[in-house]
Design a protein around this motif. Structure first.
Motif, mmCIF file in Angstrom:
data_model
loop_
_atom_site.group_PDB
_atom_site.id
_atom_site.type_symbol
_atom_site.label_atom_id
_atom_site.label_comp_id
_atom_site.label_asym_id
_atom_site.label_seq_id
_atom_site.Cartn_x
_atom_site.Cartn_y
_atom_site.Cartn_z
ATOM 1 N N ARG A 188 0.836 -1.190 0.000
ATOM 2 C CA ARG A 188 0.000 0.000 0.000
ATOM 3 C C ARG A 188 0.874 1.244 0.000
ATOM 4 O O ARG A 188 1.999 1.226 0.501
ATOM 5 C CB ARG A 188 -0.924 0.022 1.232
ATOM 6 N N ILE A 189 0.329 2.325 -0.528
ATOM 7 C CA ILE A 189 1.019 3.613 -0.575
ATOM 8 C C ILE A 189 0.284 4.607 0.318
ATOM 9 O O ILE A 189 -0.924 4.820 0.158
ATOM 10 C CB ILE A 189 1.066 4.164 -2.019
ATOM 11 N N ASP A 190 1.002 5.167 1.289
ATOM 12 C CA ASP A 190 0.464 6.250 2.127
ATOM 13 C C ASP A 190 -0.818 5.878 2.880
ATOM 14 O O ASP A 190 -1.621 6.761 3.189
ATOM 15 C CB ASP A 190 0.185 7.502 1.276
ATOM 16 N N SER A 191 -1.028 4.606 3.160
ATOM 17 C CA SER A 191 -2.255 4.255 3.887
ATOM 18 C C SER A 191 -2.121 4.551 5.380
ATOM 19 O O SER A 191 -3.126 4.808 6.050
ATOM 20 C CB SER A 191 -2.619 2.788 3.676
ATOM 21 N N ASP A 192 -0.884 4.535 5.908
ATOM 22 C CA ASP A 192 -0.663 4.901 7.314
ATOM 23 C C ASP A 192 0.770 5.414 7.461
ATOM 24 O O ASP A 192 1.647 4.721 7.971
ATOM 25 C CB ASP A 192 -0.920 3.726 8.242
ATOM 26 N N PHE A 193 0.981 6.644 6.998
ATOM 27 C CA PHE A 193 2.316 7.235 7.034
ATOM 28 C C PHE A 193 2.847 7.335 8.454
ATOM 29 O O PHE A 193 4.012 7.008 8.724
ATOM 30 C CB PHE A 193 2.288 8.619 6.381
ATOM 31 N N GLU A 194 2.017 7.781 9.383
ATOM 32 C CA GLU A 194 2.495 7.989 10.752
ATOM 33 C C GLU A 194 2.883 6.678 11.423
ATOM 34 O O GLU A 194 3.873 6.621 12.159
ATOM 35 C CB GLU A 194 1.437 8.743 11.564
ATOM 36 N N ALA A 195 2.143 5.616 11.162
ATOM 37 C CA ALA A 195 2.522 4.314 11.722
ATOM 38 C C ALA A 195 3.837 3.842 11.123
ATOM 39 O O ALA A 195 4.649 3.189 11.803
ATOM 40 C CB ALA A 195 1.423 3.290 11.465
ATOM 41 N N THR A 196 4.080 4.168 9.857
ATOM 42 C CA THR A 196 5.317 3.769 9.201
ATOM 43 C C THR A 196 6.510 4.486 9.809
ATOM 44 O O THR A 196 7.537 3.860 10.128
ATOM 45 C CB THR A 196 5.247 4.047 7.688
ATOM 46 N N ILE A 197 6.419 5.789 10.001
ATOM 47 C CA ILE A 197 7.547 6.522 10.571
ATOM 48 C C ILE A 197 7.777 6.101 12.029
ATOM 49 O O ILE A 197 8.911 5.988 12.490
ATOM 50 C CB ILE A 197 7.366 8.053 10.427
ATOM 51 N N ASP A 198 6.695 5.806 12.743
ATOM 52 C CA ASP A 198 6.845 5.332 14.125
ATOM 53 C C ASP A 198 7.544 3.980 14.163
ATOM 54 O O ASP A 198 8.390 3.720 15.026
ATOM 55 C CB ASP A 198 5.481 5.231 14.807
ATOM 56 N N ALA A 199 7.216 3.108 13.236
ATOM 57 C CA ALA A 199 7.851 1.787 13.184
ATOM 58 C C ALA A 199 9.328 1.919 12.825
ATOM 59 O O ALA A 199 10.177 1.186 13.358
ATOM 60 C CB ALA A 199 7.131 0.898 12.182
ATOM 61 N N CYS A 200 9.646 2.851 11.929
ATOM 62 C CA CYS A 200 11.051 3.082 11.580
ATOM 63 C C CYS A 200 11.849 3.580 12.793
ATOM 64 O O CYS A 200 13.061 3.352 12.877
ATOM 65 C CB CYS A 200 11.158 4.102 10.449
ATOM 66 N N ALA A 201 11.180 4.254 13.724
ATOM 67 C CA ALA A 201 11.848 4.821 14.894
ATOM 68 C C ALA A 201 11.953 3.839 16.054
ATOM 69 O O ALA A 201 12.609 4.137 17.053
ATOM 70 C CB ALA A 201 11.111 6.073 15.350
ATOM 71 N N GLU A 202 11.327 2.676 15.942
ATOM 72 C CA GLU A 202 11.332 1.714 17.048
ATOM 73 C C GLU A 202 12.727 1.171 17.327
ATOM 74 O O GLU A 202 13.528 0.952 16.415
ATOM 75 C CB GLU A 202 10.406 0.535 16.725
ATOM 76 N N ARG A 203 13.007 0.931 18.603
ATOM 77 C CA ARG A 203 14.223 0.216 18.975
ATOM 78 C C ARG A 203 14.057 -1.248 18.593
ATOM 79 O O ARG A 203 12.982 -1.815 18.697
ATOM 80 C CB ARG A 203 14.458 0.330 20.479
ATOM 81 N N ARG A 204 15.131 -1.852 18.119
ATOM 82 C CA ARG A 204 15.079 -3.257 17.763
ATOM 83 C C ARG A 204 16.463 -3.877 17.911
ATOM 84 O O ARG A 204 17.439 -3.172 18.170
ATOM 85 C CB ARG A 204 14.557 -3.430 16.333
ATOM 86 N N ALA A 205 16.533 -5.170 17.745
ATOM 87 C CA ALA A 205 17.794 -5.882 17.901
ATOM 88 C C ALA A 205 18.847 -5.297 16.973
ATOM 89 O O ALA A 205 18.609 -5.114 15.783
ATOM 90 C CB ALA A 205 17.593 -7.370 17.594
ATOM 91 N N GLY A 206 20.004 -4.975 17.534
ATOM 92 C CA GLY A 206 21.075 -4.403 16.751
ATOM 93 C C GLY A 206 21.016 -2.895 16.626
ATOM 94 O O GLY A 206 21.955 -2.271 16.134
ATOM 95 N N ARG A 207 19.914 -2.286 17.068
ATOM 96 C CA ARG A 207 19.802 -0.834 17.035
ATOM 97 C C ARG A 207 18.978 -0.387 18.229
ATOM 98 O O ARG A 207 17.758 -0.489 18.239
ATOM 99 C CB ARG A 207 19.143 -0.356 15.740
ATOM 100 N N LEU A 208 19.679 0.119 19.258
ATOM 101 C CA LEU A 208 19.008 0.495 20.491
ATOM 102 C C LEU A 208 18.589 1.960 20.511
ATOM 103 O O LEU A 208 17.906 2.387 21.429
ATOM 104 C CB LEU A 208 19.921 0.186 21.693
ATOM 105 N N SER A 209 19.020 2.724 19.518
ATOM 106 C CA SER A 209 18.614 4.128 19.455
ATOM 107 C C SER A 209 18.281 4.485 18.017
ATOM 108 O O SER A 209 18.591 3.750 17.082
ATOM 109 C CB SER A 209 19.738 5.039 19.975
#
Length: 205
Positions: A70-91
């Motif tokens: 999908r394109i632009d169906s939930d931009f804010e959720a996408t940017i929030d997910a990109c900002a999440e801490r995850r394995a190998g990237r704590l910040s």
């Protein structure tokens, strides 16, 4: 390489667009740091659209149709997910002012997300900035194997079909080099940018 930005908890939209048109983009030290700094790398990562490479295993995944793209169906959720801490990237460099600024760009048609959904759940995606015939990739994430990679393939297909000439990745990584990403000296990049800003391309039909 960088210039400081006085903390004001907001990045003006016109300033942000002028920065991209000048080959500059903002980052933050961490998600909790209220300040941003401006980056103008000596070498810039780009993926030549006419030399984009899809690995064989990924092509198989695409043919399987595992994801609903999908394109632009939930931009804010996408940017929030990109900002999440995850394995190998704590910040992350996506802080509050950056999130707010790119959300405003999205609302006026200059920032877009490509999203992979599975069973109506967002499992991967990427977002970036569209200006002229250039697309500036910002960040990507995956919660399922290959989800963000499939989004990248879909992005490139879309850019090719809509007359874009530059896909900027800011920096290169081993991951992006698998798709054909290269390092371009600043002077060469700025020539590519000038050409890309001449004329118009439309991200949406």
């Amino acid at each position: 390489m960088t210039r400081p930005y006085a903390p004001g908890y907001s990045i003006p939209t016109d300033l942000l667009l002028k920065a991209y048109a000048s080959g500059v983009f903002p980052m933050a030290e961490s998600a909790t740091d209220p300040e941003v700094f401006w980056v103008r790398p000596e070498t810039r990562g780009v993926i030549p659209l006419d030399a984009f490479h899809v690995p064989h295993s990924l092509a198989k995944t695409i043919r399987q149709g595992r994801f609903d793209l999908r394109i632009d169906s939930d931009f804010e959720a996408t940017i929030d997910a990109c900002a999440e801490r995850r394995a190998g990237r704590l910040s992350t460099w996506i802080n509050g002012p950056i999130r707010e600024a790119y959300t405003r760009l999205h609302r006026i048609g200059h920032a877009h997300s490509v999203e992979a959904w599975q069973d109506d759940e967002l499992v991967g995606g990427l977002y970036g900035v569209s200006l002229g015939r250039a697309f500036f990739g910002e960040s990507m994430f995956s919660r399922e194997t290959d989800a963000s990679k499939v989004c990248l393939v879909h992005l490139v297909e879309r850019l090719r079909a809509r007359r874009f000439v530059l896909l900027d990745t800011q920096f290169t990584t081993d991951h992006l080099k698998r798709f054909g990403a290269i390092d371009v000296p600043r002077a060469s990049y700025e020539k590519l940018l000038i050409e890309a800003l001449t004329g118009e391309a439309t991200f949406h039909p």
